[in-house]
Design an enzyme around this catalytic site. Sequence first.
Site, mmCIF file in Angstrom:
data_model
loop_
_atom_site.group_PDB
_atom_site.id
_atom_site.type_symbol
_atom_site.label_atom_id
_atom_site.label_comp_id
_atom_site.label_asym_id
_atom_site.label_seq_id
_atom_site.Cartn_x
_atom_site.Cartn_y
_atom_site.Cartn_z
ATOM 1 N N HIS A 39 -15.276 -29.370 -87.945
ATOM 2 C CA HIS A 39 -15.207 -29.346 -89.411
ATOM 3 C C HIS A 39 -15.246 -30.751 -89.981
ATOM 4 O O HIS A 39 -15.272 -31.714 -89.225
ATOM 5 C CB HIS A 39 -13.962 -28.602 -89.898
ATOM 6 C CG HIS A 39 -12.663 -29.237 -89.517
ATOM 7 N ND1 HIS A 39 -12.192 -29.244 -88.234
ATOM 8 C CD2 HIS A 39 -11.724 -29.874 -90.262
ATOM 9 C CE1 HIS A 39 -11.019 -29.855 -88.206
ATOM 10 N NE2 HIS A 39 -10.712 -30.254 -89.406
ATOM 11 N N ASP A 43 -10.742 -36.991 -89.137
ATOM 12 C CA ASP A 43 -10.200 -37.111 -87.786
ATOM 13 C C ASP A 43 -10.959 -36.230 -86.789
ATOM 14 O O ASP A 43 -10.632 -36.200 -85.609
ATOM 15 C CB ASP A 43 -8.680 -36.826 -87.758
ATOM 16 C CG ASP A 43 -8.292 -35.536 -88.412
ATOM 17 O OD1 ASP A 43 -7.164 -35.063 -88.171
ATOM 18 O OD2 ASP A 43 -9.105 -34.982 -89.181
ATOM 19 N N HIS A 44 -11.993 -35.539 -87.265
ATOM 20 C CA HIS A 44 -12.844 -34.751 -86.369
ATOM 21 C C HIS A 44 -14.295 -35.196 -86.388
ATOM 22 O O HIS A 44 -15.026 -34.938 -85.432
ATOM 23 C CB HIS A 44 -12.748 -33.261 -86.742
ATOM 24 C CG HIS A 44 -11.418 -32.675 -86.402
ATOM 25 N ND1 HIS A 44 -11.216 -31.874 -85.305
ATOM 26 C CD2 HIS A 44 -10.200 -32.819 -86.989
ATOM 27 C CE1 HIS A 44 -9.933 -31.539 -85.244
ATOM 28 N NE2 HIS A 44 -9.303 -32.100 -86.253
ATOM 29 N N GLU A 174 -5.167 -27.666 -80.354
ATOM 30 C CA GLU A 174 -4.288 -28.787 -80.714
ATOM 31 C C GLU A 174 -2.852 -28.349 -80.604
ATOM 32 O O GLU A 174 -2.525 -27.223 -80.959
ATOM 33 C CB GLU A 174 -4.521 -29.132 -82.187
ATOM 34 C CG GLU A 174 -5.716 -29.954 -82.442
ATOM 35 C CD GLU A 174 -5.349 -31.338 -82.965
ATOM 36 O OE1 GLU A 174 -4.156 -31.696 -82.929
ATOM 37 O OE2 GLU A 174 -6.238 -32.029 -83.394
#
Lengths: 572, 384
Positions: A39, A43-44, A174
């Site tokens: 997404h 942080d991705h 996660e």
Amino acid sequence: MLDCGMHMGYNDDRRFPDFSYITQNGRLTDFLDCVIISHFHLDHCGALPYMSEMVGYDGPIYMTHPTKAICPILLEDFRKITVDKKGETNFFTSQMIKDCMKKVIPLNLHQTVQVDDELEIKAYYAGHVLGAAMVHIKVGSESVVYTGDYNMTPDRHLGAAWIDKCRPDILISESTYATTIRDSKRCRERDFLKKVHESIERGGKVLIPVFALGRAQELCILLETFWERMNLKAPIYFSTGLTEKANHYYKLFITWTNQKIRKTFVQRNMFEFKHIKAFDRSYADNPGPMVVFATPGMLHAGQSLQIFKKWAGNEKNMVIMPGYCVQGTIGHKILNGQRKLEMEGRATLDVKLQVEYMSFSAHADAKGIMQLIRMAEPRNMLLVHGEAVKMEFLKGKIEQEFSIDCYMPANGETTTVTTNPSVPVDISLNLLKREMALGGPLPDPKKPRTMHGTLIMKENSLKLVSSEQALKELGLNEHQLRFTCHVQLQDPHSDADTLHRIYTHLKSVLKGYTIQHLPDGTVIVESIVIKVSSSAEDSNTKVLLLSWSYQDEDLGSFLSSLLKKGLPSGIC
Amino acid sequence: MEDAEFEDILDDWFIESLKTYKDLHVYQLEHPTQVLEWTSGKSVCVAGYSQPKNEILELRLPLKLLADENKSLCAERDFKVSHGGFTDGPVRCLTHIPGTRWAVTNDGLSSDLQVWDLGGEESDVIRRTGSIKGKRSASERGSRIAARPSSAPQVLHGAQISDVQLTELTSGETLYKLETDSADPLSSLQFVSDTVFLAGCCNGSVYVADTRTSAPPQLSHSPSSDESVIWWTDGAAGPHPSSRRVIRVSSSGQAVVSDLRNLGGAGCQAQLDVQTPGRCSQVDVKVSWAPTLDDCISVSGFSGVVQIYNTRLWGAEPQEARPLFEHRGHAVSSQQTDDSVPTFVTSHIWHPERPRTLLSAASDGSVHVWDWVDPDRQAGSPTP
């Protein structure tokens, strides 16, 4: 490669992933079949252009359509802040972002995509943010599911994550939120309304900086409903920059959401509000209370910053930050408590207005992880991004409830997971027919039988054929192995009668076996042959000849031991 | 937007809560709890009560709730499961041993106690470290537990009044036994000072004894002779002897307050505003003195509501009392799918320092943390 994010807590090279884990030198293309982005959160995906254009990767990059539309906007914003505002040099350029996005192949939900002739991937709905996906990755009979960020409690506009019982060998999730129990969405919304209401009541102005593509619509609907309910009169404005972007978002959105969400949330034109009007910059100077939604979301430039500068000096006013702010932005500074800001031209701004930080983002918690595991039924669980010491309980919980192994590797650690791959084997038609003919018209679950065949592994195929065929293919002669043994028996009857007595005895002991008494003077038990003859010295001593093929070894040994004990007296 | 959805977003209770609560947090546990126990000023323990296995969890309160300055800059609203463990039975009673990382539980099926290590920095697992045998009696009832307030790790426990004993945790040694013949089952047990304790029986009688002496306890008989009624008790362990009071609440909603030094004497009484026929027998009524608000008590267990009363308004004659505040959150936002079984508040506790902050848990697994606004100080109600 699953995701390629930026570590938002670091300013130096530690913010980039350490690609030396993949290779010490050279381009990554040779080492990766594909990259999958879950997404648009930084942080991705924040390090994606760095990876593809500065480290070097030319292979496919997969992501959903909304992610593909939104990523470049966020990346460019992020680049502007980092390079233009903070003056960083080791960073990707606008052109690099464009070049990177050219490598993107968009994914649809639940559509199997063949990356190459062995690797296939499929995206599942993850909730969380628009376009977020969980991905199922399969090679042969082994598979992995990576969750990215997801949530299991349905959100008013995004729904909950869903996956089928795909039973992957590994489910990767996660663990950051695994040990939390989330406060309800309603309480977060309540806090938001309470703060807005309190400010308005004392005549203050409320600024809500938003990123157009996401939270804004939800908060607008909430405020509109509240204003209607409480019969409030203070004006609510929505800056024009937002409207254009929001329509773009709206289009992405209607194709992404399901029917139910569409009905509840999207049916109305998102920008026909009774109480919310388009903003004009001159309104910021109007007296009295008001609420304004303006971009950009981190107060780093543009209209939201302009309004902030005008309103910051009055303690009756309020700014509500509905999300994370990147380092270097005004948003980040005020969320860290800074009350004096240095602006352009050495001017200082005194921050007297109230600063509120609210988090609306939806993440799965401890309960959510258990629900996802129940849905997907993985054979093993892998939790990442947690501290091992703080995850023992969750590991124990997962292992206990699902009887699966739970791994918690640290960054840089390799985990080896043993899988039970199923090996598909082709069976020759002859063998299949023959085996089926032996048992009768239908298989009998109460009488399982061993099938005899030979497994031939040639090139990449596995075949199960009859032994004769295998021997033929190998050019070998078949050999038969038969065992023979003699058993002595004391019996005064004639040979024929003794044989008959043996037949009767065996019939009573070996129920369920095929026992025949043939006219040629033999008793046959399965493949075992029994003959009787008298000893030359003494006609009462009978010699039994037992002979069996090696396949009936067990039964043969059993019979010889049985007959050595002699015949029971009552037999006739 | 359809009207139904309009209401979905903003129902009456939600709107009302903007003025009636300063803070409000709503959580959903995987399994409901009957116990809520502070293990520090920032963490509580909860535990399941189904059969056969359950979880014990130590939850750290959200940072936003605890932050006083900079509260607005803290967005953290979630509970953190700091430690967790597994039990072999239901947990009906859980007591934290002050000054330690130990807790003691009882399963409600026998009088034996289980001892737990709540874990420290090196591990997030709550482990069972031992057990304490309770006295056997004809009827297998669960024990009540009270921890000695001082640093000596000792627990007072018993299922009925004659079985009450004080056990040293590390050695298992029995340091004290309550001398009485009565076999009345207990509904509460607590220390009101370091050595003086109150034992409340189901029939309403209250015993006061001192663990330093073997003298017989003081007995105060039940306020009611009706044997069908069950009573629960709470003592206020105030610093001043004059603030040491005892409240008794019955299953029929009768409440009696007396002075600890003169239990039989005239105190005040009231008929609480509760639906008594609706009471669920599986759920204990919980009555509690507010730690910092003088004269305030809280009551739960009759329904999905937690009520707060100001006992200063009560008189010598039992009159109907109106609650000062009602937390209806659990009833209003019930997650229970089975409509025939209404949600009950299973437990509630006050924050030891924050005057109006409470935690409450209900049979549908919900846990609420709320900081209520005193209606007398409210700036006016929301305009409908």
